[in-house]
Design a protein around this motif. Sequence first.
Motif, PDB file in Angstrom:
ATOM      1  N   LYS A 201      71.932 -29.663 -82.969  1.00 29.12           N
ATOM      2  CA  LYS A 201      72.186 -28.328 -83.263  1.00 29.12           C
ATOM      3  C   LYS A 201      72.733 -27.563 -81.971  1.00 29.12           C
ATOM      4  CE  LYS A 201      69.262 -28.420 -87.196  1.00 29.12           C
ATOM      5  NZ  LYS A 201      68.000 -27.766 -88.034  1.00 29.12           N
ATOM      6  N   THR A 202      73.532 -26.378 -82.352  1.00 31.18           N
ATOM      7  CA  THR A 202      74.018 -25.429 -81.563  1.00 31.18           C
ATOM      8  C   THR A 202      73.496 -23.927 -81.761  1.00 31.18           C
ATOM      9  OG1 THR A 202      75.964 -26.762 -81.029  1.00 31.18           O
ATOM     10  CG2 THR A 202      75.928 -24.301 -80.307  1.00 31.18           C
ATOM     11  N   HIS A 203      72.944 -23.480 -80.928  1.00 37.15           N
ATOM     12  CA  HIS A 203      72.336 -21.993 -81.117  1.00 37.15           C
ATOM     13  C   HIS A 203      73.070 -21.154 -80.277  1.00 37.15           C
ATOM     14  CE1 HIS A 203      68.767 -23.934 -83.432  1.00 37.15           C
ATOM     15  NE2 HIS A 203      68.919 -24.827 -82.385  1.00 37.15           N
ATOM     16  N   ILE A 204      73.361 -20.282 -80.863  1.00 33.32           N
ATOM     17  CA  ILE A 204      74.310 -19.130 -80.349  1.00 33.32           C
ATOM     18  C   ILE A 204      73.234 -17.785 -79.828  1.00 33.32           C
ATOM     19  CG2 ILE A 204      76.191 -17.363 -80.258  1.00 33.32           C
ATOM     20  CD1 ILE A 204      77.554 -18.996 -82.216  1.00 33.32           C
ATOM     21  N   LYS A 205      73.072 -17.638 -78.542  1.00 33.10           N
ATOM     22  CA  LYS A 205      72.180 -16.644 -78.034  1.00 33.10           C
ATOM     23  C   LYS A 205      73.197 -15.448 -77.367  1.00 33.10           C
ATOM     24  CE  LYS A 205      68.253 -15.682 -75.125  1.00 33.10           C
ATOM     25  NZ  LYS A 205      67.197 -15.106 -76.092  1.00 33.10           N
ATOM     26  N   ARG A 206      73.022 -14.086 -77.694  1.00 33.92           N
ATOM     27  CA  ARG A 206      73.745 -13.131 -77.054  1.00 33.92           C
ATOM     28  C   ARG A 206      72.966 -13.098 -75.874  1.00 33.92           C
ATOM     29  NH1 ARG A 206      77.017  -8.669 -78.574  1.00 33.92           N
ATOM     30  NH2 ARG A 206      77.186  -9.115 -80.551  1.00 33.92           N
ATOM     31  N   SER A 207      73.602 -13.510 -74.881  1.00 39.89           N
ATOM     32  CA  SER A 207      73.070 -13.393 -73.338  1.00 39.89           C
ATOM     33  C   SER A 207      74.083 -13.889 -72.532  1.00 39.89           C
ATOM     34  CB  SER A 207      71.922 -14.122 -73.391  1.00 39.89           C
ATOM     35  OG  SER A 207      71.434 -14.568 -71.995  1.00 39.89           O
ATOM     36  N   THR A 208      74.005 -13.479 -71.066  1.00 37.48           N
ATOM     37  CA  THR A 208      74.880 -14.026 -70.144  1.00 37.48           C
ATOM     38  C   THR A 208      74.272 -15.228 -69.552  1.00 37.48           C
ATOM     39  OG1 THR A 208      73.937 -12.767 -68.358  1.00 37.48           O
ATOM     40  CG2 THR A 208      75.648 -11.695 -69.569  1.00 37.48           C
ATOM     41  N   LEU A 209      75.023 -16.045 -68.842  1.00 39.60           N
ATOM     42  CA  LEU A 209      74.670 -17.348 -68.254  1.00 39.60           C
ATOM     43  C   LEU A 209      73.539 -16.652 -67.157  1.00 39.60           C
ATOM     44  CD1 LEU A 209      74.567 -20.486 -68.368  1.00 39.60           C
ATOM     45  CD2 LEU A 209      76.272 -20.220 -66.375  1.00 39.60           C
ATOM     46  N   LYS A 210      73.919 -15.939 -66.364  1.00 37.55           N
ATOM     47  CA  LYS A 210      72.916 -15.334 -65.308  1.00 37.55           C
ATOM     48  C   LYS A 210      71.502 -14.996 -66.029  1.00 37.55           C
ATOM     49  CE  LYS A 210      72.913 -11.980 -61.616  1.00 37.55           C
ATOM     50  NZ  LYS A 210      73.538 -10.913 -61.128  1.00 37.55           N
TER      51      LYS A 210
END
Length: 273
Positions: A201-210
């Motif tokens: 599964k792929t989960h989208i998270k509002r966040s930058t990679l840093k």
Amino acid sequence: MSRLRTLIVDDEPLALKLLRAKLDKVDNIEIVGESKNGREAIAATLELAPDIIFLDIQMPGLNGFDVVKGLQSDILPLIVFTTAYEQYALDAFDVHAVDYILKPIDDERICRAVQRAQKRLDAVDGQDNKPRILGAIDSMSQRIYPQQLENKRLPGALSTDTFMDKKVVIKDRDEITILKQSEIEWVDAAGDYVCLHAEGKTHIKRSTLKELLTELDENIFKRVHRSTIVNLNFIDKVIPHTKGEFFLLLGEFEKIKVSRNYKDAIKDFLLGE
């Protein structure tokens, strides 16, 4: 003007045939492949490196959104969705400058989509395609699921800070998912979003990679591309590519491109040190 290398994806044979027939009439289009499902589309993209994908949204298994989320931002082609989606979805895509063709497909919409794709390539901003699409998907989710999540928490769950070193907390619509870091296979960044791939599964998270990197265990998560990191424990095979680059196979289906600029990040792992 060079022709746009094009991949077309649809689970319906007649739809594929119709789309090919209409695209064959467009001068600057070269169809390099066809795929009947999401997994085929991801594999074909890695193999053929198309400039543009005409991608059906509603497909069994991995749908069109899953295909986008399953590809690294750095190698994601321009996307033109072919869809019978409701108007609210089309509005969201327009706001985020994502191309789409509403079924039944007509020649005028084909030409519009190709022109928009060509302009984006000429402007050298095709690499920003995935953040736009994820932003559109996020906007759609907010319109469909307007619930406010700020004060929601799983029954009996500890705070995010408690899980910071071992787990990643993801707010998605009206649910909160807590992923164990040991389950995360790889992570792909796209602007203000990250896609965490775990257990199919792929989960989208509002966040930058840093921001996310401050949570992940640096001993097992290594950056292998400008916006991609992998969990070393999931690497099954290494396949040489061109110009010092190579691919990592993670399980049966995941194939991650490693750029030559980041290959030293996993050099010790590859040498068994």
